[in-house]
Design a protein around this motif. Structure first.
Motif, PDB file in Angstrom:
ATOM      1  N   THR A  31      16.593 -30.547  10.470  1.00  0.00           N
ATOM      2  CA  THR A  31      17.487 -29.564   9.852  1.00  0.00           C
ATOM      3  C   THR A  31      16.893 -28.169   9.746  1.00  0.00           C
ATOM      4  OG1 THR A  31      16.738 -30.282   7.664  1.00  0.00           O
ATOM      5  CG2 THR A  31      18.757 -31.292   8.525  1.00  0.00           C
ATOM      6  N   THR A  32      16.082 -27.785  10.721  1.00  0.00           N
ATOM      7  CA  THR A  32      15.536 -26.425  10.692  1.00  0.00           C
ATOM      8  C   THR A  32      16.616 -25.394  10.961  1.00  0.00           C
ATOM      9  OG1 THR A  32      14.909 -26.683  13.011  1.00  0.00           O
ATOM     10  CG2 THR A  32      13.194 -27.084  11.352  1.00  0.00           C
ATOM     11  N   SER A  33      17.729 -25.818  11.549  1.00  0.00           N
ATOM     12  CA  SER A  33      18.878 -24.934  11.752  1.00  0.00           C
ATOM     13  C   SER A  33      20.161 -25.733  11.600  1.00  0.00           C
ATOM     14  CB  SER A  33      18.826 -24.280  13.139  1.00  0.00           C
ATOM     15  OG  SER A  33      19.083 -25.246  14.137  1.00  0.00           O
ATOM     16  N   ALA A  34      21.245 -25.037  11.386  1.00  0.00           N
ATOM     17  CA  ALA A  34      22.540 -25.697  11.189  1.00  0.00           C
ATOM     18  C   ALA A  34      22.974 -26.459  12.430  1.00  0.00           C
ATOM     19  CB  ALA A  34      23.593 -24.656  10.803  1.00  0.00           C
ATOM     20  N   ILE A  35      22.763 -25.895  13.608  1.00  0.00           N
ATOM     21  CA  ILE A  35      23.202 -26.550  14.843  1.00  0.00           C
ATOM     22  C   ILE A  35      22.400 -27.822  15.097  1.00  0.00           C
ATOM     23  CG2 ILE A  35      21.741 -25.255  16.464  1.00  0.00           C
ATOM     24  CD1 ILE A  35      25.400 -26.178  17.086  1.00  0.00           C
ATOM     25  N   ASN A  36      21.109 -27.802  14.767  1.00  0.00           N
ATOM     26  CA  ASN A  36      20.294 -29.010  14.926  1.00  0.00           C
ATOM     27  C   ASN A  36      20.760 -30.108  13.973  1.00  0.00           C
ATOM     28  OD1 ASN A  36      18.799 -27.603  16.781  1.00  0.00           O
ATOM     29  ND2 ASN A  36      16.966 -27.439  15.516  1.00  0.00           N
ATOM     30  N   LEU A 143      24.781 -29.006   6.095  1.00  0.00           N
ATOM     31  CA  LEU A 143      24.593 -28.191   4.898  1.00  0.00           C
ATOM     32  C   LEU A 143      23.119 -27.866   4.678  1.00  0.00           C
ATOM     33  CD1 LEU A 143      25.789 -26.842   2.378  1.00  0.00           C
ATOM     34  CD2 LEU A 143      25.558 -29.044   1.207  1.00  0.00           C
ATOM     35  N   LEU A 144      22.272 -28.865   4.812  1.00  0.00           N
ATOM     36  CA  LEU A 144      20.835 -28.631   4.655  1.00  0.00           C
ATOM     37  C   LEU A 144      20.326 -27.686   5.742  1.00  0.00           C
ATOM     38  CD1 LEU A 144      18.226 -29.236   3.134  1.00  0.00           C
ATOM     39  CD2 LEU A 144      17.961 -31.287   4.539  1.00  0.00           C
ATOM     40  N   GLY A 145      20.827 -27.841   6.960  1.00  0.00           N
ATOM     41  CA  GLY A 145      20.444 -26.947   8.058  1.00  0.00           C
ATOM     42  C   GLY A 145      20.883 -25.523   7.804  1.00  0.00           C
ATOM     43  N   ILE A 146      22.090 -25.346   7.254  1.00  0.00           N
ATOM     44  CA  ILE A 146      22.585 -23.999   6.933  1.00  0.00           C
ATOM     45  C   ILE A 146      21.691 -23.344   5.884  1.00  0.00           C
ATOM     46  CG2 ILE A 146      24.462 -22.743   5.786  1.00  0.00           C
ATOM     47  CD1 ILE A 146      26.426 -24.651   7.231  1.00  0.00           C
ATOM     48  N   VAL A 147      21.387 -24.073   4.832  1.00  0.00           N
ATOM     49  CA  VAL A 147      20.554 -23.519   3.757  1.00  0.00           C
ATOM     50  C   VAL A 147      19.179 -23.122   4.293  1.00  0.00           C
ATOM     51  CG1 VAL A 147      19.345 -24.098   1.605  1.00  0.00           C
ATOM     52  CG2 VAL A 147      21.756 -24.703   1.883  1.00  0.00           C
ATOM     53  N   ARG A 148      18.568 -24.015   5.067  1.00  0.00           N
ATOM     54  CA  ARG A 148      17.231 -23.711   5.600  1.00  0.00           C
ATOM     55  C   ARG A 148      17.265 -22.567   6.604  1.00  0.00           C
ATOM     56  NH1 ARG A 148      14.168 -28.793   7.695  1.00  0.00           N
ATOM     57  NH2 ARG A 148      12.508 -27.233   7.818  1.00  0.00           N
ATOM     58  N   GLU A 149      18.319 -22.502   7.421  1.00  0.00           N
ATOM     59  CA  GLU A 149      18.404 -21.428   8.411  1.00  0.00           C
ATOM     60  C   GLU A 149      18.659 -20.075   7.740  1.00  0.00           C
ATOM     61  OE1 GLU A 149      20.692 -20.390  12.616  1.00  0.00           O
ATOM     62  OE2 GLU A 149      21.347 -22.116  11.450  1.00  0.00           O
ATOM     63  N   VAL A 150      19.548 -20.057   6.757  1.00  0.00           N
ATOM     64  CA  VAL A 150      19.851 -18.808   6.051  1.00  0.00           C
ATOM     65  C   VAL A 150      18.611 -18.288   5.334  1.00  0.00           C
ATOM     66  CG1 VAL A 150      21.112 -17.859   4.070  1.00  0.00           C
ATOM     67  CG2 VAL A 150      22.328 -19.168   5.798  1.00  0.00           C
ATOM     68  N   LEU A 151      17.944 -19.173   4.584  1.00  0.00           N
ATOM     69  CA  LEU A 151      16.771 -18.740   3.829  1.00  0.00           C
ATOM     70  C   LEU A 151      15.541 -18.532   4.709  1.00  0.00           C
ATOM     71  CD1 LEU A 151      17.151 -21.044   0.696  1.00  0.00           C
ATOM     72  CD2 LEU A 151      17.714 -18.623   0.880  1.00  0.00           C
ATOM     73  N   GLY A 152      15.434 -19.304   5.787  1.00  0.00           N
ATOM     74  CA  GLY A 152      14.236 -19.241   6.625  1.00  0.00           C
ATOM     75  C   GLY A 152      14.254 -18.176   7.686  1.00  0.00           C
ATOM     76  N   PHE A 172      10.927 -22.054   4.462  1.00  0.00           N
ATOM     77  CA  PHE A 172      12.132 -22.858   4.651  1.00  0.00           C
ATOM     78  C   PHE A 172      12.306 -23.346   6.082  1.00  0.00           C
ATOM     79  CE2 PHE A 172      13.136 -20.887   0.612  1.00  0.00           C
ATOM     80  CZ  PHE A 172      13.572 -22.006  -0.093  1.00  0.00           C
ATOM     81  N   VAL A 173      11.588 -22.776   7.015  1.00  0.00           N
ATOM     82  CA  VAL A 173      11.613 -23.256   8.393  1.00  0.00           C
ATOM     83  C   VAL A 173      10.609 -24.399   8.554  1.00  0.00           C
ATOM     84  CG1 VAL A 173      11.269 -22.585  10.806  1.00  0.00           C
ATOM     85  CG2 VAL A 173      12.331 -20.994   9.226  1.00  0.00           C
ATOM     86  N   LEU A 174       9.617 -24.444   7.679  1.00  0.00           N
ATOM     87  CA  LEU A 174       8.567 -25.450   7.730  1.00  0.00           C
ATOM     88  C   LEU A 174       8.933 -26.672   6.881  1.00  0.00           C
ATOM     89  CD1 LEU A 174       5.547 -22.996   7.354  1.00  0.00           C
ATOM     90  CD2 LEU A 174       6.476 -23.975   9.470  1.00  0.00           C
ATOM     91  N   ALA A 175       8.113 -27.720   6.971  1.00  0.00           N
ATOM     92  CA  ALA A 175       8.379 -28.984   6.272  1.00  0.00           C
ATOM     93  C   ALA A 175       8.527 -28.834   4.750  1.00  0.00           C
ATOM     94  CB  ALA A 175       7.292 -29.996   6.607  1.00  0.00           C
ATOM     95  N   PRO A 176       7.686 -28.053   4.068  1.00  0.00           N
ATOM     96  CA  PRO A 176       7.870 -27.929   2.618  1.00  0.00           C
ATOM     97  C   PRO A 176       9.247 -27.377   2.237  1.00  0.00           C
ATOM     98  CG  PRO A 176       5.725 -27.079   3.241  1.00  0.00           C
ATOM     99  CD  PRO A 176       6.474 -27.355   4.513  1.00  0.00           C
ATOM    100  N   GLY A 177       9.767 -26.483   3.071  1.00  0.00           N
ATOM    101  CA  GLY A 177      11.094 -25.923   2.811  1.00  0.00           C
ATOM    102  C   GLY A 177      12.186 -26.968   2.871  1.00  0.00           C
ATOM    103  N   ALA A 178      11.996 -27.980   3.726  1.00  0.00           N
ATOM    104  CA  ALA A 178      12.975 -29.068   3.811  1.00  0.00           C
ATOM    105  C   ALA A 178      13.032 -29.824   2.497  1.00  0.00           C
ATOM    106  CB  ALA A 178      12.615 -30.010   4.959  1.00  0.00           C
ATOM    107  N   PHE A 179      11.872 -30.112   1.921  1.00  0.00           N
ATOM    108  CA  PHE A 179      11.824 -30.827   0.651  1.00  0.00           C
ATOM    109  C   PHE A 179      12.409 -29.986  -0.486  1.00  0.00           C
ATOM    110  CE2 PHE A 179       8.587 -33.249   2.945  1.00  0.00           C
ATOM    111  CZ  PHE A 179       8.957 -34.551   2.612  1.00  0.00           C
ATOM    112  N   ILE A 180      12.074 -28.712  -0.500  1.00  0.00           N
ATOM    113  CA  ILE A 180      12.586 -27.823  -1.558  1.00  0.00           C
ATOM    114  C   ILE A 180      14.106 -27.718  -1.468  1.00  0.00           C
ATOM    115  CG2 ILE A 180      12.607 -25.435  -2.405  1.00  0.00           C
ATOM    116  CD1 ILE A 180       9.651 -25.278  -1.369  1.00  0.00           C
ATOM    117  N   ALA A 181      14.612 -27.423  -0.276  1.00  0.00           N
ATOM    118  CA  ALA A 181      16.066 -27.272  -0.099  1.00  0.00           C
ATOM    119  C   ALA A 181      16.794 -28.577  -0.400  1.00  0.00           C
ATOM    120  CB  ALA A 181      16.372 -26.807   1.325  1.00  0.00           C
TER     121      ALA A 181
END
Length: 197
Positions: A31-36, A143-152, A172-181
């Motif tokens: 989920t590093t990006s919404a499309i992924n 949704l998680l991809g959108i949040v991470r892409e927007v913030l990252g 937010f592009v990295l692994a810790p950002g996935a857990f936070i988001a």
């Protein structure tokens, strides 16, 4: 349970990501990006629907001792179809998702639905169950991809909206950002859907 309830339960009551906490490996990894996220969700949904249908059709033919291995072979067949189609028609996306496509075979959401639902119900109900759970998973990953892409990276579905020279927060592009988001989305999802469940 009505046909509509079979579909909608996967969105809220039995959402695989936000309620059941299943499929965390692709949830956090793709989920590093919404499309992924959306692409991984759609691929998983296809496998879920098709494997549910086939499992419900052959449930009475498969001996109990080889039930789970048989389900895995059925699931692996559909994952192979998804992998080959993606490799042929969307090679860039296939390369981006990488190892997570073959890992759909062992996704606990798919095997869980095959065992818990499809092996006990008919093909049509199993298809609707797969559709509902698949939609819930796809929406969660998107949704998680959108949040991470927007913030990252300051973009959504690849469309950059931050001014030139301004970047998002790398975390937010990295692994810790996935857990936070994911943590914040879990809190928000459960707060707003508590009454619906």
């Amino acid at each position: 349970m009505t046909k509509l309830q079979l579909i909608t339960k996967g969105l809220v009551k039995e959402n695989p990501t936000f309620v059941l906490m299943l499929g965390m490996c692709p949830t956090l990894g793709t989920t590093t990006s919404a499309i992924n996220g959306m692409s991984m969700g759609i691929a998983t949904m296809f496998v879920l629907i098709m494997s549910n249908i086939v499992v419900s059709l052959v449930k009475n033919v498969i001996p109990g001792k080889v039930r789970i291995p048989s389900f895995i072979v059925i699931i692996a067949s559909f994952v192979t179809v998804v992998q080959l189609v993606m490799q042929a028609y969307v090679p860039d996306l296939y390369n981006t998702l990488g190892v997570f496509i073959p890992l759909i075979v062992v996704n606990c959401i798919i095997l869980g639905r095959a065992e818990a639902f499809a092996s006990k119900h008919g093909p049509f109900a199993s298809m609707l169950d797969g559709l509902g759970i698949g939609l819930g998973f796809t929406c969660s990953l998107t949704l998680l991809g959108i949040v991470r892409e927007v913030l990252g990276s300051g973009s959504v579905f690849g469309a950059k909206f931050l001014p030139a020279g301004m970047d998002g927060m790398l975390v937010f592009v990295l692994a810790p950002g996935a857990f936070i988001a994911l943590g914040y989305l879990l809190v928000l999802f459960n707060k707003f859907t508590a009454k619906l469940r």
